[in-house]
Design an enzyme around this catalytic site. Structure first.
Site: not given
Length: 172
Positions: A133, A92
């Protein structure tokens, strides 16, 4: 508390031309055999301020080395520590973002390429992408299988053993 790993093989298919394995272990990831490389997920900004990433940062340092590699989401940064590789799967852009299954797959492909070039056949990791996550472990397992099934790379996934704390029991 010294917790001994408990080995539980995961189900996977294996053809005659590959020998990859995926094994699930209850125990401390940082007590894995010293000949195994380690892997976990981070963001491009290399913040590592929460979850298991904090422990990786504390144990292996190298934040500046990681930043110098200028890896972006979908790639894999690498440090060499204690005679083994430590893989930082960039999944990310920023620490506050959430990864996608695609960015995880791409970063795993990058790690696989590095492993093949450097004769790495053993990797230990947490349930990547499934803690803070919030990716689904079943889908992550399928990605691991898709990426590694035609290799001789053995992956061991560590989870901490569950402990029960009674309401009035001290935490010491």
């Amino acid at each position: 508390m010294d917790v001994q790993p408990q080995w539980t093989p995961m189900a996977f298919s294996q053809s005659s031309e590959d020998s990859w394995t995926l094994t699930h272990v209850s125990g401390d990831l940082f007590r894995c055999p010293e000949d195994e490389s380690l892997a976990h997920c981070i963001s491009e900004d290399c913040r590592m301020g929460a979850g298991i990433a904090v422990l990786f940062k504390k144990k292996f340092g190298g934040v500046d080395e990681l930043k110098e590699q200028k890896k972006i989401s979908g790639q894999c940064a690498v440090l060499r520590r204690e005679g083994r590789f430590v893989y930082y799967l960039i999944t990310k852009k920023k620490y506050c973002n959430k990864p996608t299954y695609d960015s995880l797959r791409q970063s795993l492909e990058g790690m696989k390429s590095h492993c093949i070039k450097n004769d790495v056949t053993k990797i230990s990791m947490p349930r990547i992408g499934c803690g803070l996550d919030r990716l689904k472990w079943d889908r992550v397992c399928e990605i691991l299988k898709d990426v590694f099934e035609h290799t001789d790379i053995n992956i061991t996934v560590y989870t901490l053993p569950e402990t029960t704390v009674k309401k009035d029991q001290p935490l010491s």
